[in-house]
Design an enzyme around this catalytic site. Sequence first.
Site, mmCIF file in Angstrom:
data_model
loop_
_atom_site.group_PDB
_atom_site.id
_atom_site.type_symbol
_atom_site.label_atom_id
_atom_site.label_comp_id
_atom_site.label_asym_id
_atom_site.label_seq_id
_atom_site.Cartn_x
_atom_site.Cartn_y
_atom_site.Cartn_z
ATOM 1 N N SER A 131 0.807 -1.224 0.000
ATOM 2 C CA SER A 131 0.000 0.000 0.000
ATOM 3 C C SER A 131 0.837 1.270 0.000
ATOM 4 C CB SER A 131 -0.953 0.011 1.200
ATOM 5 O OG SER A 131 -0.227 -0.099 2.404
ATOM 6 N N ASP B 86 -5.651 7.220 9.544
ATOM 7 C CA ASP B 86 -5.509 6.021 10.366
ATOM 8 C C ASP B 86 -4.240 6.045 11.207
ATOM 9 O OD1 ASP B 86 -3.510 5.564 8.503
ATOM 10 O OD2 ASP B 86 -4.351 3.687 7.740
ATOM 11 N N HIS C 38 -0.700 4.953 7.738
ATOM 12 C CA HIS C 38 -0.190 5.188 6.395
ATOM 13 C C HIS C 38 0.159 6.667 6.224
ATOM 14 C CE1 HIS C 38 -2.409 1.413 5.872
ATOM 15 N NE2 HIS C 38 -1.546 1.171 4.906
#
Length: 351
Positions: A75, A237, A240
């Site tokens: 990611s 979050d 990230h």
Amino acid sequence: MSRASAARRLASAAALGGGGVSVLGAGLYGVLTLEAKWARKAIGPILTTPPPDPTGWYGRGRPGPAIKIAVLGDSSAAGYGVERVEETPGALLASGVAAHADRRVHLRDVAVVGARTGDLDEQIDRILPSQPDVAVLLIGANDVTHVTPPAVSVRHLAEAVRRLRESGVEVVVGTCPDLGTIKPIAPPLKQVARAWSRRLAAGQTIAVLEEGGRTVSLGSILGPEFAATPALLFGPDQFHPSAEGYRRLASVLLPSTLAALGVVDERELSLETVRGEGVLPITDAAIRAVNHPGTELGGTEIGGARLGVRGRWVELRHRRRRDDTASEAPDDVETDSGDGAADAGAPVPVG
């Protein structure tokens, strides 16, 4: 065990097919497994919308032949959490290469949210037909959160880099970040995650260099600026990077990508001792890179020899960041149902 010994042991275990759990000890392995579940709850559910796919053409109006770049990994390579394609690491890298090389660039981004190192083989299958000039890999964080034995991760990475190099592709790997800096991870998991991720980064570095690639240390999520301004550089979050965080990430990877392509600023042709640059044996260089985010390592020779009594010679550099490049959207976007898709089976889309 010293960090240098741990790195050697990781590399040896990877070559021999060992499990590598003993690097941290079986007891800590169990603690990490349990506490990782708590961290997943703190981070929250995975986003169902995949990141924008930056695959396409960059450098509108610039001359050819085109430079072909592939981005692989997890990611952090896909740009998890951003809303605009221009904010993804792939678009930032492609825009930067086009601007600094003054060439058209074609980007193929096959990074997948939740991917682990063992998933790279499938991603390589997808990019090799396009014959990229350079592949940029960001991988490893999900291996830590899913408690994949470090030697297994290192072995998978070595195989991936070997395959790319045998196909004539230059390779730049951003090594595993220091997960001990992430807010939702609390002690004692924080200390375990830091030790695990740093040892994995050292093992990754050795494996990549041995296979002919080059590495860039991401360390403590690109250094102290992330700790100083987490609201700016981390996403909602707190795990990230934010859009600005991805920009900082790309600014560290861009100079090494340009170097891999042979596009080097004249001021960086020679090593500068004032910048802490030099030539070291491979293990010493790997350990130093883990502790100094932004360090690039690549194989070199001394007196025509690649190897010394302590292993392969490695060139250590601190290239200037390229923070001033404007990002653009691709001229056209090539879609693929697998690109950037969220992996519903991965409970922690870390990297």
